[in-house]
Write a protein that holds these residues in place. Structure first.
Motif, PDB file in Angstrom:
ATOM      1  N   CYS A  61      12.046  12.221  -3.050  1.00  0.00           N
ATOM      2  CA  CYS A  61      11.657  11.389  -4.172  1.00  0.00           C
ATOM      3  C   CYS A  61      10.235  11.580  -4.128  1.00  0.00           C
ATOM      4  O   CYS A  61       9.484  12.195  -2.956  1.00  0.00           O
ATOM      5  CB  CYS A  61      11.341  10.048  -3.549  1.00  0.00           C
ATOM      6  SG  CYS A  61      12.914   9.063  -3.374  1.00  0.00           S
ATOM      7  N   ALA A 101      14.261   4.869  -4.807  1.00  0.00           N
ATOM      8  CA  ALA A 101      12.878   4.683  -3.836  1.00  0.00           C
ATOM      9  C   ALA A 101      12.573   4.465  -3.124  1.00  0.00           C
ATOM     10  O   ALA A 101      13.132   4.107  -2.127  1.00  0.00           O
ATOM     11  CB  ALA A 101      12.406   3.452  -4.970  1.00  0.00           C
ATOM     12  N   ARG A 149       5.809   3.621  -2.870  1.00  0.00           N
ATOM     13  CA  ARG A 149       6.057   2.038  -3.252  1.00  0.00           C
ATOM     14  C   ARG A 149       4.971   1.020  -2.403  1.00  0.00           C
ATOM     15  O   ARG A 149       5.712   1.677  -1.659  1.00  0.00           O
ATOM     16  CB  ARG A 149       6.475   1.516  -3.929  1.00  0.00           C
ATOM     17  CG  ARG A 149       7.392   2.222  -5.195  1.00  0.00           C
ATOM     18  CD  ARG A 149       8.984   2.118  -6.064  1.00  0.00           C
ATOM     19  NE  ARG A 149       8.251   0.650  -6.535  1.00  0.00           N
ATOM     20  CZ  ARG A 149       7.992   0.790  -7.535  1.00  0.00           C
ATOM     21  NH1 ARG A 149       7.931   1.690  -8.427  1.00  0.00           N
ATOM     22  NH2 ARG A 149       8.201  -0.426  -8.378  1.00  0.00           N
TER      23      ARG A 149
END
Lengths: 454, 177
Positions: free
Chosen positions: A243, A143, A247
């Motif tokens: 990815c 992430a 975030r």
């Protein structure tokens, strides 16, 4: 007052007076390619170039001319920039053009005209020309998150460390060396916390003296396009790490960042983390990269106090070390002390107290020049506190009405676009703002009690 | 400053100030914007309306007042969009201008910190100050000015006549003495 119409800047390639990397601005995005062991893809390098071009254009053109009176009428501008790109076909697609201009209008309240020139910049950066020996992919399921150095990003990243097993890449952009150092310290603190491995990369960026000298006088202080740079560099890192999600960590009311007074309109309150911004930016990145991309804020429906309440106990030292203050790192105060007066300081104090962490709040207060929450009467408090409590009074009145959403949208019409961007009905917004107000009513302070009295 | 003022006196001032602002900025009637809003509802295509807001902002010269009219349009689209289909465009346009003028007046009256500070100085709570400010804003006649924006070239507009009761000659003499 009609908006000021500025002549264009040319970035990367153009007339004799074009704006160039290293001469007019510094950008160390080779940290990105080194951290991942890969050269930047041309469209990703373009995205970063575009972000810097937009940021410089915004920063070097004042909204209010130097000698004009600050009557609140000088805000929007007409801005133009010409940017040399490597993937001209991609950037000149009507869909990309529209998304880019919609995003910039939304972020800045200005009317933009960005034109692209084929051929890329005359001087490519190291990040796209110097490959590393070893590929260093992130451990799956990876992430990528943004670490600004503030409390929300620290708490958000800490929560993400508990959710999965793969590696977490934290990306920071620093426009000031002190900020970069602090971001590095926080990433190191996070590295020892959860089950997940943490990799950090910081991208320093700033204007050189020659860059600042492109215009006479000081630049524009509002710099609403900083968010575009941070999100673009985060997205570039995510794309380079294969990815499809970036975030961003920001508490719900902070992300909405509603106007504090009726005289603040549009982007006068930064829209950096608004749901609309994240949606538009994700669509732009997806259109340029040619694959779906999302930018999520997992804390969209949490208040800052709720984020503090959920913080792991071993994060206390990092919470004390991180700075939320707008001016802590540029204020030249001992120990980079928070000012205690700005809205960011006030919200942090409110959150820590509402979360029952008065111990951490007192450590902050020990560094501050005073404790504004101890004031007895409104005349003794700083404007930021009074304005924030004033907003809570307005929110409370709206929430107490028979149709809270109607009252809220009447007062803050851009809540409508936030709701649409989130794809939800009004319930979660009413609930979130209700919890935020309730937290304020529970903050023990004579002046807050008096201002919020019925 | 505003604490002891009669609401009608403040409303007269607001009427005069917003008329001056409309004249100075030559606010265009938002008829095209309303048409795009209707089409947007009719064809469920938000892009039509979004484009029209940008176009209207440009026609206004990206002014504060233009943005307040657009804010009013956003509120209408969120809360009362079905109303658009059953009303004449000109009527909705008057509503948008009137709402925008009220927002503009509110920004000028309630925005500056100094005004609220002075109203708080006598010990009132914020809720009380907000209610008092709202009473002042409610007394002004935005629809009258808005109708004139739709009908006249705004540069030749006159403010609505005062709402205060006319003084008799005897009252005037008393006032002077």
């Amino acid at each position: 007052m009609p908006a000021i119409d500025y002549p264009p800047f040319q970035f990367g390639r153009g007339s004799a007076a074009y704006v160039e990397w290293e001469t007019h601005y510094r950008l160390r995005d080779e940290t990105l390619s080194r951290a991942l062991g890969t050269c930047l893809a041309p469209e990703v390098a373009d995205l970063i170039d575009l972000a810097v071009a937009v940021y410089m254009t915004d920063r070097l053109h004042r909204r209010r001319p130097l000698r004009a009176i600050d009557d609140g009428e000088h805000w929007s501008r007409y801005l133009r920039a010409e940017v040399a790109v490597r993937c001209y076909e991609r950037w000149s697609r009507p869909e990309v053009h529209r998304l880019l201009h919609d995003l910039l209008r939304w972020l800045t309240d200005d009317e933009w005209e960005i034109t692209f020139v084929a051929g890329g910049p005359l001087h490519p950066r190291h990040s796209e020309t110097q490959p590393t020996l070893f590929d260093e992919p992130l451990a799956a399921p990876a992430a990528v998150g943004l670490l600004s150095g503030g409390l929300d990003s620290l708490l958000g990243a800490a929560a993400d460390l508990e959710t999965s097993e793969g590696e977490l890449l934290l990306v920071s952009t620093a426009t000031h060396p002190k900020l970069g150092t602090r971001q590095h310290q926080l990433a190191a603190a996070l590295g020892g916390l959860g089950r997940r491995q943490v990799r950090w990369l910081g991208v320093p960026m700033n204007l050189t003296a020659a860059g600042k000298a492109l215009v006479t006088g000081p630049g524009e202080p509002s710099q609403r396009t900083r968010a575009f740079v941070f999100l673009a560099i985060g997205a570039a890192a995510a794309l380079s790490a294969d990815c499809d999600e970036l975030r961003a960590y920001e508490n719900g009311p902070g992300a909405l960042n509603l106007a504090l007074t009726p005289s603040q309109r549009g982007a006068m309150n930064t829209r950096a983390m608004r749901p609309e911004t994240l949606t538009l930016m994700a669509r732009l990145v997806g259109a340029v990269a040619g694959r779906p991309f999302t930018i999520s804020n997992p804390n969209r429906w949490k208040t800052k106090a709720e984020m503090c309440r959920d913080a792991p106990a071993d994060l206390d030292a990092a919470i004390v070390a991180c700075r939320s203050c707008d001016t802590a790192l540029i204020g030249r105060r001992p120990k980079d002390a928070p000012c205690g007066r700005c809205t960011s300081c006030v919200l942090r104090r409110q959150a820590l107290r509402a979360a029952g962490r008065t111990d951490l709040d007192q450590l902050d207060v020990a560094l501050m020049p005073g404790d504004s929450l101890r004031a007895q009467v409104p005349g003794q408090v700083d404007p930021a506190l009074r304005l924030m409590v004033g907003q809570v009074a307005q929110l409370s009145m709206c929430l107490a009405s028979c149709d809270p959403w109607t009252a809220l949208v009447h007062r803050w019409p851009d809540l409508a676009s936030a709701r649409q961007a989130c794809g939800v009905d009004s319930g979660p917004f009413v609930d979130l703002l209700g919890r935020y107000c309730a937290e304020w009513h529970g903050v023990s302070s004579p002046v807050v009690d008096r201002l919020l009295a019925a | 400053m505003l604490g002891g003022q009669d609401a009608l006196v403040v409303a007269d001032e607001i009427d005069r100030a917003i008329t001056e602002t409309v004249k100075r900025l030559a606010l265009p009637p938002p008829v095209d914007l309303v048409r795009a809003m209707r089409d947007s509802v009719l064809y469920t295509d938000t892009a039509l309306y979004e484009d029209a807001t940008y176009e209207y902002a440009r026609r206004c010269g990206l002014t504060d007042l233009g943005s307040h009219v657009i804010a009013e349009a956003r509120e209408l689209m969120e809360l009362r969009r079905t109303e658009l289909l059953g009303r004449p465009e000109a009527e909705t346009a008057v509503d948008l201008v009137a709402g925008g003028l009220r927002r503009h007046a509110e920004a000028c009256l309630c925005g500056p910190e100094a005004v609220t500070d002075r109203m708080l100085a006598d010990g009132a709570s914020l809720a009380h100050v907000l209610k008092r400010q709202r009473a002042y804003l409610d007394a002004a006649r935005y629809p009258v000015v808005a109708e004139r924006v739709m009908k006249e070239t705004s540069r030749h507009m006159r403010a609505p006549a005062s709402q205060l009761p006319k003084l008799s000659q005897a009252d005037l003499i008393n006032e002077v003495l």
